[in-house]
Write a protein that holds these residues in place. Structure first.
Motif, PDB file in Angstrom:
ATOM      1  N   ASP A 138      41.581  21.418  94.702  1.00 21.40           N
ATOM      2  CA  ASP A 138      42.465  20.282  94.425  1.00 21.40           C
ATOM      3  C   ASP A 138      43.877  20.812  94.192  1.00 21.40           C
ATOM      4  O   ASP A 138      44.075  21.748  93.418  1.00 21.40           O
ATOM      5  CB  ASP A 138      41.995  19.510  93.194  1.00 21.40           C
ATOM      6  N   GLY A 161      39.753  20.235  98.668  1.00 19.51           N
ATOM      7  CA  GLY A 161      39.492  19.047  97.865  1.00 19.51           C
ATOM      8  C   GLY A 161      40.518  17.970  98.139  1.00 19.51           C
ATOM      9  O   GLY A 161      40.818  17.652  99.292  1.00 19.51           O
ATOM     10  N   ALA A 162      41.065  17.401  97.070  1.00 19.72           N
ATOM     11  CA  ALA A 162      42.048  16.327  97.184  1.00 19.72           C
ATOM     12  C   ALA A 162      43.464  16.880  97.077  1.00 19.72           C
ATOM     13  O   ALA A 162      43.710  17.895  96.423  1.00 19.72           O
ATOM     14  CB  ALA A 162      41.821  15.297  96.091  1.00 19.72           C
ATOM     15  N   LYS A 185      40.578  17.724 102.582  1.00 14.02           N
ATOM     16  CA  LYS A 185      39.244  17.348 103.038  1.00 14.02           C
ATOM     17  C   LYS A 185      38.618  16.203 102.250  1.00 14.02           C
ATOM     18  O   LYS A 185      37.805  15.464 102.775  1.00 14.02           O
ATOM     19  CB  LYS A 185      38.311  18.572 102.980  1.00 14.02           C
ATOM     20  N   ARG A 186      38.980  16.037 100.976  1.00 12.98           N
ATOM     21  CA  ARG A 186      38.405  14.974 100.145  1.00 12.98           C
ATOM     22  C   ARG A 186      39.426  13.881  99.823  1.00 12.98           C
ATOM     23  O   ARG A 186      39.260  13.146  98.853  1.00 12.98           O
ATOM     24  CB  ARG A 186      37.817  15.563  98.870  1.00 12.98           C
ATOM     25  N   LYS A 190      43.122  10.853  95.754  1.00  9.26           N
ATOM     26  CA  LYS A 190      41.755  10.471  95.376  1.00  9.26           C
ATOM     27  C   LYS A 190      41.767   9.978  93.931  1.00  9.26           C
ATOM     28  O   LYS A 190      42.350  10.619  93.050  1.00  9.26           O
ATOM     29  CB  LYS A 190      40.828  11.679  95.515  1.00  9.26           C
TER      30      LYS A 190
END
Length: 200
Positions: A138, A161-162, A185-186, A190
């Motif tokens: 993240d 991640g975010a 990817k996330r 988020k």
């Protein structure tokens, strides 16, 4: 300004500069200045704003890079503001010691699959400008409570991640403007389990 080189940091991308950066934070004037170079660190630099006082992290116009070769955030910035954004709710110490922790013109690159960029908790007026965050888990994670976050003209690119993770946060306002957030990817932004009054 407190130049991390004056406290022993090498900035050669090979030597571990973690202890030198912590020493700069402990003994310097609250401004972590990174001259041009690659600064390798291996564990989190924790900043308790109530102890350190007002904070600025500056990367010499974008010519400085921090490479995180460990798990967790590069910087964990912790404030004590636990109330609302109503001006009457602030303790005087928040204004004298903690307001507007600022990160300017700095690159952070992950070298570990669980490396994060920043973790913010209890902060007021955290400000990011001209920051490049890449190959992290993240990039910017905000947890618990925060007030009035500004993220401007940043590149948040290619993270596992975010890009910006609002993680069970009570947040009065966050403004993200003029920034490039992609290939996270996330999710670029988020939000999980959060109360946010104003997201722009």
């Amino acid at each position: 300004m407190s130049n991390v080189r004056d406290f022993g940091a090498k900035g050669d991308g090979i030597c571990d500069d973690t202890e030198a950066i912590q020493e700069t934070l402990a003994k310097g004037d609250g401004t972590l200045q990174f001259p041009k170079g690659d600064y390798l660190i291996t564990h989190t630099i924790q900043v308790e704003l109530s102890d350190s006082g007002r904070l600025s992290i500056e990367g010499a116009g974008g010519t400085a890079k921090i490479r995180m070769d460990g798990a967790g955030p590069v910087f964990h910035i912790i404030g004590t503001h636990a109330r609302s954004a109503d001006p009457k709710s602030f303790e005087p110490s928040v204004w004298t010691h903690e307001r507007m922790p600022t990160v300017l013109n700095l690159e952070i690159e992950g070298q570990h699959p669980k490396a994060d960029g920043f973790l913010l908790e209890g902060t007021m007026q955290a400000t990011f400008e001209g920051v490049l965050l890449r190959k992290l888990n993240d990039a910017i994670r905000i947890h618990n409570r925060a007030r009035n976050v500004l993220i401007s003209h940043c590149h948040i690119h290619d993270n596992l991640g975010a890009g910006i993770f609002l993680d069970h946060v009570d947040l009065h306002q966050i403004i993200v403007t003029g920034s490039h957030i992609s290939y996270c990817k996330r999710g670029g932004i988020k939000i999980i389990g959060s109360q946010i009054r104003n997201l722009q």
